[in-house]
Scaffold this motif. Structure first.
Motif, PDB file in Angstrom:
ATOM      1  N   ARG A   1      38.837  43.047  36.927  1.00 55.54           N
ATOM      2  CA  ARG A   1      39.033  42.600  35.537  1.00 55.54           C
ATOM      3  C   ARG A   1      40.500  42.314  35.269  1.00 55.54           C
ATOM      4  O   ARG A   1      40.847  41.328  34.615  1.00 55.54           O
ATOM      5  CB  ARG A   1      38.516  43.647  34.556  1.00 55.54           C
ATOM      6  CG  ARG A   1      37.002  43.697  34.492  1.00 55.54           C
ATOM      7  CD  ARG A   1      36.503  44.506  33.293  1.00 55.54           C
ATOM      8  NE  ARG A   1      35.116  44.873  33.517  1.00 55.54           N
ATOM      9  CZ  ARG A   1      34.725  46.027  34.039  1.00 55.54           C
ATOM     10  NH1 ARG A   1      35.625  46.946  34.377  1.00 55.54           N
ATOM     11  NH2 ARG A   1      33.450  46.272  34.231  1.00 55.54           N
ATOM     12  N   GLU A   2      41.355  43.175  35.797  1.00 53.36           N
ATOM     13  CA  GLU A   2      42.792  42.959  35.612  1.00 53.36           C
ATOM     14  C   GLU A   2      43.225  41.653  36.268  1.00 53.36           C
ATOM     15  O   GLU A   2      44.221  41.046  35.883  1.00 53.36           O
ATOM     16  CB  GLU A   2      43.606  44.120  36.209  1.00 53.36           C
ATOM     17  CG  GLU A   2      43.484  45.439  35.452  1.00 53.36           C
ATOM     18  CD  GLU A   2      42.278  46.272  35.862  1.00 53.36           C
ATOM     19  OE1 GLU A   2      41.288  45.687  36.370  1.00 53.36           O
ATOM     20  OE2 GLU A   2      42.311  47.496  35.688  1.00 53.36           O
ATOM     21  N   LEU A   3      42.498  41.222  37.272  1.00 54.06           N
ATOM     22  CA  LEU A   3      42.829  39.962  37.948  1.00 54.06           C
ATOM     23  C   LEU A   3      42.178  38.771  37.255  1.00 54.06           C
ATOM     24  O   LEU A   3      42.264  37.643  37.733  1.00 54.06           O
ATOM     25  CB  LEU A   3      42.372  40.027  39.407  1.00 54.06           C
ATOM     26  CG  LEU A   3      43.211  40.959  40.272  1.00 54.06           C
ATOM     27  CD1 LEU A   3      42.555  41.165  41.633  1.00 54.06           C
ATOM     28  CD2 LEU A   3      44.611  40.415  40.467  1.00 54.06           C
ATOM     29  N   GLY A   4      41.489  39.034  36.154  1.00 58.87           N
ATOM     30  CA  GLY A   4      40.949  37.932  35.364  1.00 58.87           C
ATOM     31  C   GLY A   4      39.533  37.534  35.722  1.00 58.87           C
ATOM     32  O   GLY A   4      39.032  36.524  35.229  1.00 58.87           O
ATOM     33  N   LEU A   5      38.870  38.291  36.573  1.00 59.41           N
ATOM     34  CA  LEU A   5      37.489  37.951  36.933  1.00 59.41           C
ATOM     35  C   LEU A   5      36.521  38.656  35.982  1.00 59.41           C
ATOM     36  O   LEU A   5      36.737  39.805  35.610  1.00 59.41           O
ATOM     37  CB  LEU A   5      37.189  38.384  38.369  1.00 59.41           C
ATOM     38  CG  LEU A   5      37.848  37.558  39.475  1.00 59.41           C
ATOM     39  CD1 LEU A   5      37.722  38.286  40.814  1.00 59.41           C
ATOM     40  CD2 LEU A   5      37.224  36.171  39.570  1.00 59.41           C
ATOM     41  N   ARG A   6      35.447  37.971  35.630  1.00 55.30           N
ATOM     42  CA  ARG A   6      34.415  38.585  34.798  1.00 55.30           C
ATOM     43  C   ARG A   6      33.466  39.378  35.680  1.00 55.30           C
ATOM     44  O   ARG A   6      33.398  39.171  36.889  1.00 55.30           O
ATOM     45  CB  ARG A   6      33.624  37.502  34.055  1.00 55.30           C
ATOM     46  CG  ARG A   6      34.515  36.638  33.214  1.00 55.30           C
ATOM     47  CD  ARG A   6      33.794  35.691  32.284  1.00 55.30           C
ATOM     48  NE  ARG A   6      32.412  35.355  32.639  1.00 55.30           N
ATOM     49  CZ  ARG A   6      31.723  34.432  31.968  1.00 55.30           C
ATOM     50  NH1 ARG A   6      32.276  33.792  30.952  1.00 55.30           N
ATOM     51  NH2 ARG A   6      30.478  34.153  32.300  1.00 55.30           N
ATOM     52  N   ASP A   7      32.700  40.270  35.053  1.00 53.20           N
ATOM     53  CA  ASP A   7      31.773  41.098  35.825  1.00 53.20           C
ATOM     54  C   ASP A   7      30.824  40.239  36.663  1.00 53.20           C
ATOM     55  O   ASP A   7      30.572  40.525  37.833  1.00 53.20           O
ATOM     56  CB  ASP A   7      30.957  41.999  34.879  1.00 53.20           C
ATOM     57  CG  ASP A   7      31.827  43.057  34.220  1.00 53.20           C
ATOM     58  OD1 ASP A   7      33.065  42.856  34.170  1.00 53.20           O
ATOM     59  OD2 ASP A   7      31.285  44.088  33.767  1.00 53.20           O
ATOM     60  N   ASP A   8      30.295  39.179  36.050  1.00 53.15           N
ATOM     61  CA  ASP A   8      29.326  38.364  36.797  1.00 53.15           C
ATOM     62  C   ASP A   8      30.014  37.579  37.919  1.00 53.15           C
ATOM     63  O   ASP A   8      29.394  37.300  38.950  1.00 53.15           O
ATOM     64  CB  ASP A   8      28.559  37.430  35.853  1.00 53.15           C
ATOM     65  CG  ASP A   8      29.471  36.519  35.059  1.00 53.15           C
ATOM     66  OD1 ASP A   8      30.616  36.931  34.766  1.00 53.15           O
ATOM     67  OD2 ASP A   8      29.058  35.384  34.743  1.00 53.15           O
ATOM     68  N   GLU A   9      31.289  37.241  37.710  1.00 55.32           N
ATOM     69  CA  GLU A   9      32.004  36.535  38.783  1.00 55.32           C
ATOM     70  C   GLU A   9      32.228  37.486  39.966  1.00 55.32           C
ATOM     71  O   GLU A   9      32.091  37.099  41.131  1.00 55.32           O
ATOM     72  CB  GLU A   9      33.348  36.000  38.258  1.00 55.32           C
ATOM     73  CG  GLU A   9      33.177  34.856  37.254  1.00 55.32           C
ATOM     74  CD  GLU A   9      34.482  34.415  36.577  1.00 55.32           C
ATOM     75  OE1 GLU A   9      34.504  33.312  36.033  1.00 55.32           O
ATOM     76  OE2 GLU A   9      35.463  35.186  36.589  1.00 55.32           O
ATOM     77  N   TYR A  10      32.587  38.720  39.639  1.00 54.55           N
ATOM     78  CA  TYR A  10      32.793  39.721  40.700  1.00 54.55           C
ATOM     79  C   TYR A  10      31.480  39.954  41.458  1.00 54.55           C
ATOM     80  O   TYR A  10      31.452  40.002  42.698  1.00 54.55           O
ATOM     81  CB  TYR A  10      33.305  41.019  40.089  1.00 54.55           C
ATOM     82  CG  TYR A  10      33.532  42.135  41.084  1.00 54.55           C
ATOM     83  CD1 TYR A  10      34.510  42.024  42.081  1.00 54.55           C
ATOM     84  CD2 TYR A  10      32.772  43.306  41.024  1.00 54.55           C
ATOM     85  CE1 TYR A  10      34.720  43.051  42.992  1.00 54.55           C
ATOM     86  CE2 TYR A  10      32.979  44.339  41.936  1.00 54.55           C
ATOM     87  CZ  TYR A  10      33.951  44.211  42.921  1.00 54.55           C
ATOM     88  OH  TYR A  10      34.156  45.234  43.818  1.00 54.55           O
ATOM     89  N   ALA A  11      30.399  40.043  40.692  1.00 50.45           N
ATOM     90  CA  ALA A  11      29.095  40.256  41.325  1.00 50.45           C
ATOM     91  C   ALA A  11      28.758  39.081  42.250  1.00 50.45           C
ATOM     92  O   ALA A  11      28.194  39.259  43.336  1.00 50.45           O
ATOM     93  CB  ALA A  11      28.012  40.411  40.251  1.00 50.45           C
ATOM     94  N   ARG A  12      29.154  37.880  41.798  1.00 46.65           N
ATOM     95  CA  ARG A  12      28.854  36.699  42.612  1.00 46.65           C
ATOM     96  C   ARG A  12      29.632  36.731  43.931  1.00 46.65           C
ATOM     97  O   ARG A  12      29.102  36.355  44.986  1.00 46.65           O
ATOM     98  CB  ARG A  12      29.202  35.449  41.812  1.00 46.65           C
ATOM     99  CG  ARG A  12      28.716  34.210  42.482  1.00 46.65           C
ATOM    100  CD  ARG A  12      28.732  33.033  41.531  1.00 46.65           C
ATOM    101  NE  ARG A  12      28.893  31.836  42.349  1.00 46.65           N
ATOM    102  CZ  ARG A  12      29.444  30.718  41.916  1.00 46.65           C
ATOM    103  NH1 ARG A  12      29.865  30.632  40.680  1.00 46.65           N
ATOM    104  NH2 ARG A  12      29.556  29.700  42.730  1.00 46.65           N
ATOM    105  N   ILE A  13      30.878  37.194  43.867  1.00 45.31           N
ATOM    106  CA  ILE A  13      31.676  37.311  45.099  1.00 45.31           C
ATOM    107  C   ILE A  13      30.998  38.296  46.047  1.00 45.31           C
ATOM    108  O   ILE A  13      30.859  38.039  47.249  1.00 45.31           O
ATOM    109  CB  ILE A  13      33.114  37.774  44.771  1.00 45.31           C
ATOM    110  CG1 ILE A  13      33.834  36.718  43.929  1.00 45.31           C
ATOM    111  CG2 ILE A  13      33.891  38.070  46.059  1.00 45.31           C
ATOM    112  CD1 ILE A  13      35.132  37.198  43.303  1.00 45.31           C
TER     113      ILE A  13
END
Lengths: 223, 756
Positions: free
Chosen positions: B22-34
C-alpha cells in the motif's frame, strides 16, 4: 587552406564553426581534444560550448587537454587562433590572452543579437572589417563578463588589443564593454559573441560574422 | 528478514510475509493480482518493479481506455496517417517528412518534480524527453518548453518560475540544442501545480529507426551512461526502511539530479553507435529506471532476459537491489547488442569516456529474471510488468457547476467604448503577463546552436532546417488554453489543436502530425475524468477532421491541490514539413506599403478570453466556436501562399485577438501599421479583442496582392482589408494611435518588473 576546429567533450558550436569556415572558403578540419599532434592545419578555432561540463571554472580543464599543448605552442609561433565563447575562456585559462571571464553580472544566461563595434582590424581575424564598423552577431553565454585589473585594461586599450566592444547596454558586466581581445601580435583573438552564427541570412541575424573567417583565410593566402 | 536480500526462494517459503504494497501505491486487488500472476508472493524486487510499472505515470491505467481513440484514428487510415512510421506505444512517434528523412517528436510533463525542486525538475524534464528522442535512433535537433504557473505576482510563482526557466536553459543550453519556442502562461489554477512540459524533436534517415526491442537469444544488454545513484527513488524507500535497521540513510531525494554534460556526451556517443549500426534495440532510462527499461525491452522482444543486477555500476554502494531497479538516475541508456559487435560498441563508449557495462543477456525463457550475487531475486513474465498492468474505466460525471459556468457569459462585463478607453485597453492588454513579451524568459535559452534555426520564438512556430543540401525543414508549434478547457473540455482540446495547427501553417509548413501532453487533475475525481474523456474525444475527432494523427505523448494526472484541480490543459504540439525553408513566413511587418488583410470571420467571442481574464478576472461563457473545415481551408491557403511567395508576413490571431496580433506584428521589426476596423465586425472593441478561431493576419506586397486575393477566393476564405504597413505607430483609423515606443515599453516591461 586548412583550419582546425577542436572538439572537446561538451563542445557545442564546433559544427557551426566548421560550417562557417567552409562557407568562407576554408577547408575545415575536425580536431579531437585527445590528439597529441595537430594535423597539418594553418589556423585553429576553439569553439563555443561547455567543455567538460565547465563544472570547475569555464575552460579550466580544457586548457589541459592534450591537443592544447600543441595549440599553445603553435600560437606562440604565430599560428592564428580564434577562441569563441568557451574558446575565449580556454584562451584566457591558457594565458594566451590576459584577463578572465566571470559569471554575467545579472547571474543569468543571455542569448541575444548583439551590436558590436570592431575596434581593431589589424588582427589575423578582423582584417575584413573597417575600423569602427558596427556589426550584429549572436551572443549567448552565462559566464561572459570580461575582467582584468586596470593596468591590464589600460594596456589592452593602449596597444589596440581590444578587438570588439559591446554597443548599447552591456550584456554581461564586461569591464569597459569589452567583447573580445587579441594578444600583442594579433594572431590570437578571443571573443564572447559568436561570429559563426552570423554567416547565413536564413539562420542568423546578419552575415556580419563571415569577416572573421575570410580575414584569416586572406591573411594565410598572402603570407 | 532484516538486512537480508529477499529472494525468489524466500518468497516461496514465506508466503505470508507482510509486504508494504500500500505504501508503494498498489491497491489490495492489484497486489492480489501480482500474487496470482506469480503464483506466490512477490519478492521485494518484484514488488518494486510492479509497483512502479503499474503506477499511473507508467501504466496509463486510467487513461488507456480513452487514449485508444487516437490509435483508432490511425487504424481507420485517416488522411495523414500514412506518413506515420512509428506510432503510439514506442518512446516517441516517427513521421516520414519526405526525401528519405524521418522526424520524431514528443512532448512530456515533469510537473510534480518541478514544483518540489524547480531547477532540477525542469532540467531533468528536458533531459528525459531528449533521451526519448535519442532512443528512436534520432539526432535531437531542437527543444521547446510549455510552462504554466500561478498568478504572475504570487510569491510561489517567484519561487518556481526563475528556477524552472534556469533549469530548462541550464540543461538545454549545455546540451547544445536550440530552444525554438514554447509557452509561458499564468493562471491561478496552476498555483501550487505548475505545469512544466518539454518537447524535443529529432531527425534521422527513415531506414535508421531504432526500437526498444530486445530480440535474438544470446544478445547482450548493455547499460551505458551515468552511474546509478539513489536519486528519484521516492516511494521504494519504504522497502528499504522495512527491511533495514537504522544504519543507512533512508530518506533519499525523490527529485532526480541532472548532469547535462553527461547527456551531451551520451548523445554524441549514441549517434556514433547508431552510425556504425551497432545496436539491435535501445531504450532510455527514465521513469521507473531499470525496471522499465528491462521489462519493456524484454516485453517488446521475442524472448526473455536475464539481468545480473550486481554488475550495475553504482554511485552509492549502499543501494539495495530494489532501489537499483527503481532508481531514476539520469543520463543512462540501455542497448541490446549482438556479441560480435560488443567490442566495437564498447570502443565508441570508451572514446567518449562513457561507462558501459554488460548487465544482461537476451534468452528464450520468456521470463525476466534478475540475479543479485548469485541469488535469484526476480522471476516474472515481462509483459505482465510492462504492458499488461491494470486498466480502469474510472467513473465520470459532468460537473454540476458546468452549466452555471457556461451560462455566466462575458456579455455582462463592462466594455471600453470611448476611443480613449480602447487605447488604454490595448496598452493594458499588451502588458498583461500572458500577452507581454516573453524575452525575459526566452533570452535565457540558446536558439542559435546547431546553426539550423530558421524561425524561433516569438515567431508563431519554430522552424529548423533538417537538410542544408535541399532546404527541407520542419516546423513545430505548441498550444493549449486551460480556460477554454474549463469552459468546454471537448472544444478546448480542439481549439488547442486548431491553434497549433494554424501556427504551423502560418509559418508556411504543411501540418503532418501531433503529440500531446494531457495535464489534468486527479483521475479519481469523476469530474476530472469527465473532462479528460471529453478532451480526448475532442482531440480524436479533430485529428480525423484535420488529417493529423497523434503520434504519441504523455498524460499527467493528479495536478491538483486538495480537491481543486487545475484547468484541464491539453497541450498540443503540431509538426509540419516545409520543403524549402527559404520560403518560411515570419510574423512581423517587414516593409512599408504592404497591404494588411484579415483572413477568417470575427464574431463576438470573449468567453474565456484574455481580456475577460486580465481586465475582469472573469472566466465564464463558452469558448470560441471551433470550425475545423475553416481551419483546414485556411491552412491550405497559407501553405500554398508561402510556397508561391505571396505573403511577406503572417500571424495567427488567438489570445488577445486582433489588437494583440497587430501589436506583435508591429513590434517584431518596429514597422507600424494603419488599419480600419469598419468591415471586421460590428464594433471596434469586438473587432480588437474577440478571440474567434481560424483567423490570421497577413501582409502582402503590392505586386502580389491580386494573386493572393485570387488564391483566397479560390480557397473560400473570407478576406477583410485592414490597411497598410508603415510609419512608427499602431494606428486604428478614427480610434487611436499608439507609437511604437509606447507600445514596446508596455509590452517589454512586465516580466522584467516581476522577475528581474
Amino acid at each position: 587552406m586548412r583550419v582546425g576546429v577542436v572538439t572537446f567533450p561538451g563542445s557545442l558550436d564546433d559544427g557551426d564553426a566548421r560550417r562557417a569556415l567552409g562557407l568562407a572558403g576554408a577547408e575545415p578540419v575536425a580536431l579531437w581534444h585527445g590528439d597529441v599532434r595537430l594535423s597539418a592545419v594553418d589556423a585553429v578555432v576553439l569553439p563555443g560550448g561547455f567543455s567538460y561540463g565547465d563544472y570547475l571554472r569555464c575552460g579550466a580543464i580544457a586548457r589541459f587537454a592534450p591537443v592544447m599543448e600543441r595549440v599553445i605552442e603553435r600560437a606562440r609561433e604565430g599560428m592564428p587562433v580564434l577562441g569563441i565563447c568557451n574558446g575565449f575562456q580556454i584562451l584566457c585559462e591558457s594565458h594566451l590572452l590576459p584577463g578572465a571571464l566571470v559569471r554575467n553580472d545579472h547571474r543569468k544566461f543571455v542569448c541575444r543579437d548583439q551590436a558590436l563595434r570592431v575596434e581593431s582590424n589589424t588582427t589575423a581575424w578582423t582584417t575584413a572589417y573597417a575600423e569602427g564598423q558596427e556589426i550584429v552577431i549572436p551572443l549567448k553565454n552565462g559566464e561572459g563578463g570580461f575582467v582584468a585589473d586596470d593596468p591590464t585594461l589600460d594596456r589592452l586599450e593602449g596597444e589596440g588589443q581590444v578587438v570588439v566592444r559591446y554597443l548599447g547596454s552591456n550584456p554581461n558586466g564586461s569591464y569597459r564593454d569589452i567583447a573580445g581581445i587579441a594578444n600583442e601580435v594579433g594572431n590570437v583573438v578571443g571573443l564572447m559573441p559568436h561570429p559563426e552564427h552570423a554567416v547565413e541570412a536564413l539562420t542568423g541575424p546578419s552575415t556580419d560574422g563571415v569577416g572573421f573567417f575570410t580575414s584569416v583565410i586572406a591573411g594565410l593566402v598572402s603570407a | 528478514m532484516s538486512g537480508h536480500i529477499d529472494t525468489v526462494k524466500q518468497a516461496e517459503t514465506t508466503p505470508e510475509a507482510e509486504q508494504p504494497f500500500r505504501e508503494l501505491g498498489l491497491r489490495d486487488d492489484e497486489y492480489a493480482r501480482i500474487r496470482g500472476i506469480l503464483g506466490r508472493r512477490p519478492t521485494s524486487a518484484e514488488l518494486a518493479m510492479y509497483s512502479v510499472m503499474w503506477s499511473e505515470h507508467c501504466s496509463y491505467k486510467s487513461s488507456k481506455v480513452h487514449l485508444r481513440q487516437f490509435a483508432d484514428v490511425v487504424a481507420k487510415g485517416t488522411a495523414g496517417s500514412d506518413a506515420m512510421l512509428v506510432g503510439i506505444g514506442e518512446n516517441a512517434g516517427v513521421v516520414d517528412v519526405g526525401q528519405g528523412w524521418a522526424v520524431t517528436f514528443k512532448v512530456e510533463s515533469h510537473n510534480h518534480p518541478s514544483y518540489v525542486e524547480p531547477y532540477q525538475g525542469a532540467a531533468t524534464g528536458v533531459g528525459g524527453i531528449v533521451r526519448d528522442i535519442m532512443s528512436m535512433g534520432a539526432r535531437p535537433v531542437a527543444v521547446m518548453d510549455q510552462l504554466r504557473f500561478g498568478p504572475a505576482d504570487a510569491p510561489d510563482t517567484h519561487r518556481v518560475l526563475p528556477g524552472v526557466v534556469a533549469g530548462v536553459g541550464g540543461y538545454g543550453n549545455c546540451l547544445g540544442l536550440p530552444n525554438i519556442g514554447g509557452e509561458v502562461v499564468f493562471d491561478p489554477s496552476y498555483a501550487g501545480n505548475p505545469l512544466v512540459n518539454a518537447l524535443c524533436v529529432g531527425v534521422m534517415r527513415a531506414e535508421d529507426i531504432k526500437l526498444a526491442h530486445a530480440s535474438g537469444s544470446g544478445n547482450l544488454v548493455v547499460l551505458f551512461g551515468a552511474r546509478t545513484g539513489g536519486d528519484g527513488i521516492g516511494g521504494v524507500s519504504v522497502l528499504a526502511s522495512e527491511t533495514f535497521d537504522d544504519d543507512k540513510p533512508t530518506k533519499r531525494p525523490s527529485v532526480q539530479v541532472g548532469d547535462p554534460f553527461m547527456e551531451k556526451v551520451l548523445i554524441e556517443c549514441c549517434l556514433e553507435v547508431f552510425a556504425a549500426d551497432l545496436v539491435v534495440g535501445i531504450q532510455d532510462l527514465g521513469g521507473a529506471g531499470l525496471s522499465c527499461a528491462t521489462s519493456e525491452l524484454a516485453s517488446n522482444g521475442d524472448g526473455g532476459m536475464h539481468v545480473w543486477l550486481d554488475r550495475v555500476p553504482l554511485r552509492d554502494m549502499s543501494l539495495r537491489p530494489e532501489e537499483i531497479l527503481m532508481s531514476e538516475s539520469q543520463e543512462r541508456m540501455c542497448a541490446v547488442v549482438t556479441p560480435d559487435r560488443l567490442d566495437a560498441f564498447l570502443e565508441i563508449c570508451a572514446r567518449w569516456e562513457v561507462t558501459a557495462t554488460v548487465i544482461g543477456e537476451v534468452n528464450d525463457s520468456r521470463r525476466l529474471t534478475v540475479e543479485w550475487h548469485g541469488d535469484l531475486i526476480a522471476d516474472v513474465p515481462p509483459r505482465t510488468v510492462a504492458h499488461e498492468g491494470p486498466v480502469y474505466e474510472r467513473p465520470m460525471v459532468r460537473p454540476e457547476w458546468q452549466d452555471g459556468l457556461q451560462a455566466d457569459d462575458p456579455s455582462r462585463l463592462a466594455r471600453p467604448t470611448t476611443t480613449e478607453q480602447l487605447r488604454d485597453t490595448v496598452l493594458r492588454m499588451v502588458a498583461a503577463p500572458n500577452l507581454a513579451s516573453k524575452s525575459w524568459v526566452t533570452d535565457q535559452y540558446d536558439r542559435y546552436v546547431l546553426g539550423n534555426t530558421v524561425l524561433a520564438q516569438p515567431e508563431d512556430a519554430g522552424v529548423v532546417r533538417i537538410d542544408p543540401a535541399t532546404g527541407l525543414g520542419v516546423a513545430l508549434a505548441t498550444d493549449g488554453n486551460g480556460r477554454y478547457g474549463k469552459l468546454d473540455p471537448y472544444a478546448g482540446a480542439q481549439l488547442a489543436l486548431s491553434e497549433a495547427y494554424r501556427n504551423v501553417a502560418v509559418s508556411g509548413a504543411r501540418p503532418l502530425a501531433l503529440t500531446d501532453c494531457l495535464n489534468f487533475g486527479s483521475p479519481e475525481d469523476p469530474a476530472v475524468m469527465w473532462q479528460f474523456a471529453e478532451a480526448t474525444r475532442g482531440l480524436a475527432d479533430a485529428c480525423r477532421e484535420l488529417g493529423v494523427p497523434v503520434t504519441g505523448g504523455n498524460v499527467s494526472f493528479y495536478n491538483q491541490t486538495g480537491d481543486q484541480a487545475i484547468n484541464p490543459t491539453p497541450v498540443v504540439g503540431v509538426l509540419g514539413v516545409i520543403d524549402d525553408v527559404t520560403r518560411r513566413v515570419p510574423m512581423g511587418f517587414a516593409a512599408e506599403g504592404d497591404t494588411v488583410l484579415l483572413l477568417g470571420t470575427t464574431r463576438d467571442e470573449l468567453g474565456g478570453s484574455e481580456w475577460a481574464h486580465h481586465v475582469h478576472g472573469h472566466l465564464g461563457g463558452r469558448p470560441p466556436q471551433v470550425d475545423l473545415a475553416a481551419e483546414r481551408a485556411l491552412a491550405e491557403l497559407l501553405v500554398e501562399a508561402a510556397a508561391r511567395g505571396l505573403v511577406r508576413a503572417a500571424h495567427d490571431l488567438s489570445d488577445g485577438g486582433l489588437a494583440q496580433g497587430l501589436s506583435e506584428m508591429v513590434l517584431r521589426h518596429d514597422v507600424g501599421v494603419t488599419v480600419t476596423l469598419g468591415e471586421v465586425t460590428g464594433d471596434a472593441f469586438t473587432a480588437l479583442f474577440s478571440e474567434s478561431a481560424a483567423r490570421v493576419v497577413v501582409a502582402v506586397a503590392p505586386e502580389r496582392l491580386d494573386d493572393f486575393r485570387a488564391a483566397a477566393t479560390a480557397a473560400g476564405i473570407p478576406v477583410t482589408a485592414l490597411g497598410r504597413t508603415g510609419g512608427d505607430a499602431l494606428v486604428v483609423d478614427g480610434v487611436f494611435r499608439v507609437g511604437v515606443g509606447e507600445l514596446r515599453a508596455a509590452h517589454d516591461a512586465t516580466l522584467p518588473a516581476l522577475f528581474a
